[in-house]
Write a protein that holds these residues in place. Structure first.
Motif, PDB file in Angstrom:
ATOM      1  N   THR B 245       5.363  38.758 -24.336  1.00 34.48           N
ATOM      2  CA  THR B 245       4.137  38.051 -24.671  1.00 34.48           C
ATOM      3  C   THR B 245       3.009  39.036 -24.400  1.00 34.48           C
ATOM      4  O   THR B 245       2.840  39.491 -23.272  1.00 34.48           O
ATOM      5  N   TYR B 247      -0.953  40.433 -24.800  1.00 35.64           N
ATOM      6  CA  TYR B 247      -2.341  39.989 -24.891  1.00 35.64           C
ATOM      7  C   TYR B 247      -3.253  41.176 -25.158  1.00 35.64           C
ATOM      8  O   TYR B 247      -3.095  42.230 -24.538  1.00 35.64           O
ATOM      9  N   HIS B 276       6.905  36.080 -38.258  1.00 38.07           N
ATOM     10  CA  HIS B 276       6.863  34.612 -38.293  1.00 38.07           C
ATOM     11  C   HIS B 276       5.548  34.145 -38.909  1.00 38.07           C
ATOM     12  O   HIS B 276       4.494  34.725 -38.660  1.00 38.07           O
ATOM     13  N   SER B 280       4.718  29.346 -36.106  1.00 35.29           N
ATOM     14  CA  SER B 280       6.080  29.636 -35.653  1.00 35.29           C
ATOM     15  C   SER B 280       6.039  30.883 -34.775  1.00 35.29           C
ATOM     16  O   SER B 280       5.256  31.798 -35.027  1.00 35.29           O
ATOM     17  N   LEU B 281       6.863  30.912 -33.748  1.00 33.07           N
ATOM     18  CA  LEU B 281       6.900  32.082 -32.870  1.00 33.07           C
ATOM     19  C   LEU B 281       8.345  32.461 -32.565  1.00 33.07           C
ATOM     20  O   LEU B 281       9.221  31.601 -32.533  1.00 33.07           O
ATOM     21  N   PRO B 282       8.590  33.735 -32.343  1.00 28.14           N
ATOM     22  CA  PRO B 282       9.943  34.189 -32.037  1.00 28.14           C
ATOM     23  C   PRO B 282      10.457  33.633 -30.708  1.00 28.14           C
ATOM     24  O   PRO B 282       9.676  33.398 -29.777  1.00 28.14           O
ATOM     25  N   GLU B 283      11.739  33.454 -30.639  1.00 28.25           N
ATOM     26  CA  GLU B 283      12.433  33.091 -29.402  1.00 28.25           C
ATOM     27  C   GLU B 283      13.637  34.026 -29.305  1.00 28.25           C
ATOM     28  O   GLU B 283      14.114  34.535 -30.321  1.00 28.25           O
ATOM     29  N   HIS B 294      11.838  40.190 -34.076  1.00 27.38           N
ATOM     30  CA  HIS B 294      10.957  39.163 -34.631  1.00 27.38           C
ATOM     31  C   HIS B 294       9.577  39.268 -33.986  1.00 27.38           C
ATOM     32  O   HIS B 294       9.469  39.488 -32.783  1.00 27.38           O
ATOM     33  N   VAL B 298      -0.668  34.587 -32.408  1.00 27.84           N
ATOM     34  CA  VAL B 298      -1.681  33.534 -32.380  1.00 27.84           C
ATOM     35  C   VAL B 298      -3.017  34.230 -32.174  1.00 27.84           C
ATOM     36  O   VAL B 298      -3.148  35.063 -31.275  1.00 27.84           O
ATOM     37  N   ASP B 300      -6.591  33.610 -30.957  1.00 29.73           N
ATOM     38  CA  ASP B 300      -7.303  32.591 -30.185  1.00 29.73           C
ATOM     39  C   ASP B 300      -8.811  32.858 -30.284  1.00 29.73           C
ATOM     40  O   ASP B 300      -9.339  33.742 -29.615  1.00 29.73           O
ATOM     41  N   ARG B 302     -11.268  31.048 -29.324  1.00 30.95           N
ATOM     42  CA  ARG B 302     -11.989  30.642 -28.118  1.00 30.95           C
ATOM     43  C   ARG B 302     -12.194  31.825 -27.168  1.00 30.95           C
ATOM     44  O   ARG B 302     -13.260  31.972 -26.564  1.00 30.95           O
ATOM     45  N   THR B 303     -11.168  32.652 -27.023  1.00 25.10           N
ATOM     46  CA  THR B 303     -11.270  33.778 -26.089  1.00 25.10           C
ATOM     47  C   THR B 303     -11.363  35.107 -26.833  1.00 25.10           C
ATOM     48  O   THR B 303     -11.446  36.159 -26.205  1.00 25.10           O
ATOM     49  N   ARG B 305      -9.067  36.595 -28.431  1.00 28.26           N
ATOM     50  CA  ARG B 305      -7.917  37.381 -28.004  1.00 28.26           C
ATOM     51  C   ARG B 305      -6.772  37.145 -28.994  1.00 28.26           C
ATOM     52  O   ARG B 305      -6.670  36.069 -29.579  1.00 28.26           O
ATOM     53  N   ILE B 307      -2.640  36.956 -29.193  1.00 23.99           N
ATOM     54  CA  ILE B 307      -1.408  36.891 -28.412  1.00 23.99           C
ATOM     55  C   ILE B 307      -0.263  37.168 -29.380  1.00 23.99           C
ATOM     56  O   ILE B 307      -0.050  36.424 -30.335  1.00 23.99           O
ATOM     57  N   VAL B 309       3.782  37.688 -29.862  1.00 24.71           N
ATOM     58  CA  VAL B 309       5.075  37.424 -29.234  1.00 24.71           C
ATOM     59  C   VAL B 309       6.148  38.173 -30.026  1.00 24.71           C
ATOM     60  O   VAL B 309       6.249  38.004 -31.245  1.00 24.71           O
TER      61      VAL B 309
END
Lengths: 346, 346, 346, 346
Positions: B245, B247, B276, B280-283, B294, B298, B300, B302-303, B305, B307, B309
């Motif tokens: 993850t 940032y 993705h 949808s996000l990788p797992e 994968h 996202v 964001d 608001r910040t 930033r 993210i 994954v």
């Protein structure tokens, strides 16, 4: 307060015992002996104790321990317990031993299954097999308790009423047991590496596991004749818990109700035995975290066989919890003191 | 057929490489070197190979291996690879090294982060960092590949397009990575005992893990300036898989669509990169068992930033699979040969 | 290329079958039928297929499927398969059914154990029990295969040589089986919530599980008399794998060598059967990810009992892999096509 | 004895609260309300209580509950709590609510993040955010407690001293949190099926999780200015425990010792806060089973960033345990009553 010392405090059985004793309202923890971690705070090894029990571990000093303790728990490998316990016993201490060394009536049986010489065969007469549900009266007056093995506790409790009443064919007993990995102890090894145990199950020591002899000893006493059975342990990818699935041929036709009545009567008043009603069976999540043993059964008319399912937490009813239960009996406390909590489930 | 030998075949990375090579249609497995298990069939150590690959492991014999192999994979602890590879290299062999020893441009950086002296600093010029998505052309003509670390593969692939395009504040990068326990290798230790890893998660080597320097090296090349970032590895109670993850602060306002386009273009034609869609996000279960990476994100607002994954199988795209991918490139095979399968999911 | 459709592609057995077919060199995937996810790309449901197999799932259209496929796999709940298969069969298609509907010789037995009426009892004559190790010749010419259940595959393969040779007391057979949770299917339920399965083991459907009848059918054929046995399934906190621990009384004294010879001969040439040498026993990590069945045994002279341990991957040899094996036989391919890989171990 | 009722007793948070209350020496459990399981013994739903607490669950009867209880715990989904609590509050009862409904100062913030209308916005003034380490004095005299969320408890406790002292850049806060699956509740769903969670990790609700707003509210109060931060929750394949890895840029250079002193002082006398010494970091196995919050940190001079690692048991300090702690404060008991035990570790 009862002054308590634990010799072998940093193995998995030892530390679980310390955890239970820490919460026991009548216990003062005096010495935590660990050769490997002497002088280190127990909370450095097990940080769950940080801020709660920061006591340093100590070297083994028999005289000091004997002098300052009312009872000593020994949680050492078999063969080693043997070397410490006589010295404590001679000094008049009560000793509750979690190894296999003092569980046997016969040194020969021990020597055959453990493959080593017993160092204090004469003390086997003094020692009592610490399964309160079968030997409560003897425990009360004992000074040396051989605390039962985890698998035997589960299997014997699951079978005792049937064997005692002679309702099953004693040659037909099969115990298929599954245990969490704490049962194998704290020592690292290839077989206990996370990546070997996770997402796996395996049978091990098939037909040769030492606990076979312990189960047979106790069932033979109940049956008043020799019992030979099959016992197969399996390693589960979980930390705690034993589930025993036990098979035996019924000597006559019985209903679930008959069996339930038999067990209810046999275990009447037992604080740690719980029976499941028809259609419900024990799972390890029902007992993990508690000193309880859950027992359920299915009577299969098609094969005229009974299948008993019994579950315990191997570290509690199968080790430290039962040891505390024995201590409570030895010191004439309510037997459930410090052990009343339900399992965790989650 | 390509004649292939593996030195260090019985570690977890080694055996996974052997498993992949076993199914590779253009590979003949010649020598499986394992000092610990020399003369024993590999299928005694890893019974999943019983009846399929019962070849005995062998001692390290550089001349024999060099003579009978077209390419040698070395899967040894860092510092040790160093002692074997120059000898193979001198004999004209292609070498793909899974340790950290030949991943660096600078021996100083290696020595600072690994805390040992580099034994063949002059060979660092010849070696190529084997991340095909960034260095495919250099790999094609290389004879010594430093196969990337598992964490770096995942983090670099997750960040490369953003760094290359200068869209993020390079001082703001934080990589919070979670890995399965195979990443720690096969050697037993207290910290890898099943009962220590199960039902747990922990951060380790915070701010000091070696892979930090490897990630920084590659991102610095992309950014054409020095990058310093925070990298925190965590140990998960699973066998396989890395989820990173990541940032970073955006230098200007971007939509998901902007970022998706950027990555699509950057990774156009890459057979092992999958993006993705929004929402949808990788797992790790999407990639475990495959050589795929994968990536999802996202934005964001608001910040301000992003993210990111990213997920890979640490043993495949993070080790043996990427090594095979590099071999395919070296031998001018279709890059996906032997690596086309989807992840297992279950 | 064989044109293949899968009806019920998004359950756990279905998707594992799709995964195996995706990598099969002679297969073209035509229709993936899923009522629940019709029109959605399979890779939205199972993102491990992203970028590899993005084909949309479709509604069930018997005519279209029949027209465009050479063989159809049905992976539907029992009772439902029944409603689809006759229509496909009538249209001349080869059908491999993963449900219990076409595994039985006798509709009565099916109806007794499944508690529902069989919709096409007359087709049971045409169908063949798809366990190649026992019925290869019949499979070759069949057009309807009842693909065996997971537990039965493991148990029957573990017992067949002993039963066939009449070496065990047929009234003494006990199968204690442990399975991963994929065996229970994809449908969410309280009992399959992660927090209910994790760190737990439980027995379920004791003495009443449907697979009992399937095992008894096949062993009765081998024994040429009726066999009634005890079968106890357990739910393990793992995704995949079945381990069966099987107990039976020996009719005469046998050595390990005797038994090993018997099994070696019985399974001579079988590509997916692997025997363990004395002292070694199968574990699920040896077989998970493969179509292999591993078998080991212990002869216990003390109790004159044999303990057989057998392991398979419930989703592969216990479902989709065996289905592919059957397809290979039906289409006269090498039986191991697409199924040659070793287990994953890690 | 305090007469206690629990509304919503059979969810995972509810039953854990019941387990803690069962062992609380000053508590009498009066009503266990569960609409889904009314009239059924709680021990039928959670067999770990068999023989210990066989009380039947009841329907919601506000008058009866209010009349017979001194305090009511509500463990209902948000939006539902809202409908029960005003009625209890009006009847003069003390209420400790485990949902998100009464944690906010501002109904607007609640409505924005929860996407529903707040039914009793006027009661938000009366309610107190039940984090004793920050609001003990207000809790003492409150009659309505909004018991904190699990993620916020862990994150706020990890950051409070730094934020209060103004030592970090408030725009740089990143909380990467990992939680066990009990945090998602008992309701079955595809995403919580064992086979979806096991051997996996995933990020979810990235940049949109409701707990973000709760963390920001409390940190903003401490900072006396608005804080906006990144919060990323991850689902772990474990039952219990939250580990938060928290990143922030330091406003000035600090040593580990500086930070340790700051935290020691801030949390002086707090019974449930434990700090780790340099070189040691919290893990979820250190706190699971206890009401403790462990906090450790690494100061990374290279990036001038602090990494804080905080751990709690999401069901105890993150839910039921903290609720009991609040009850102890409300009733002027020693705050640790019923909560003194160490974590389980095993």
């Amino acid at each position: 307060m009862i002054r308590v010392s634990v010799v072998g405090a940093t193995g998995y059985a030892g530390i679980e015992l310390v955890r239970l004793l820490y919460s026991h309202p009548k216990v003062e923890l005096v010495h935590l002996v660990s050769q490997s971690f002497a002088e280190q705070p127990i909370s450095d090894i097990y940080p769950n104790f940080k801020g709660l029990l920061d006591k340093a571990c100590s070297q083994l000093d028999i005289d000091k321990i004997a002098k300052e303790s009312d009872v000593v728990f020994t949680s050492l490998p078999h063969g080693i317990s043997n070397q410490v316990i006589p010295a404590l016993y001679e000094r008049g201490k009560k000793v509750i031993d979690l190894s296999g060394d003092f569980r046997y009536k016969s040194a020969e049986v021990y020597e055959k299954w453990y493959g080593i010489r017993h160092m204090s065969p004469d003390m086997l007469q003094a020692s009592v097999y610490g399964l309160p549900e079968l030997h409560r009266d003897e425990i009360k007056t004992a000074r040396l308790i051989g605390n039962p093995g985890c698998y035997p506790t589960c299997a014997i409790l699951g079978l005792a009423p049937l064997v005692k009443q002679g309702l099953i064919d004693l040659n037909s007993i099969i115990i298929d047991a599954k245990s969490g990995a704490t049962g194998a102890g704290r020592e690292p090894s290839q077989a206990l590496h996370f990546c070997e145990v996770d997402e796996n199950i395996k049978a091990y020591k098939v037909a040769t596991h030492r606990h076979t002899s312990e189960i047979e000893q106790e069932l033979s006493i109940l049956a008043q004749r020799e019992v030979a059975l099959s016992f197969t342990p399996h390693l589960l990818p979980v930390k705690r818990g034993i589930l025993s699935t036990i098979y035996a041929n019924l000597k006559k036709s019985l209903t679930f109700g008959d069996v339930y009545s038999l067990y209810s009567e046999f275990y009447a008043g037992e604080p740690f035995i719980t029976l499941h009603q028809e259609g419900s069976l024990p799972e390890i999540k029902h007992v993990n975290g508690s000193n309880n043993c859950h027992i359920g059964f299915v009577v299969d008319r098609r094969t005229n066989r009974i299948i008993v399912v019994a579950a315990i937490d191997n570290l509690i009813k199968g080790a430290g919890g039962q040891a505390v239960q024995n201590m409570n009996i030895l010191f004439d406390l309510d037997e459930t003191t410090g052990l009343r909590n339900p399992g965790w489930y989650l």
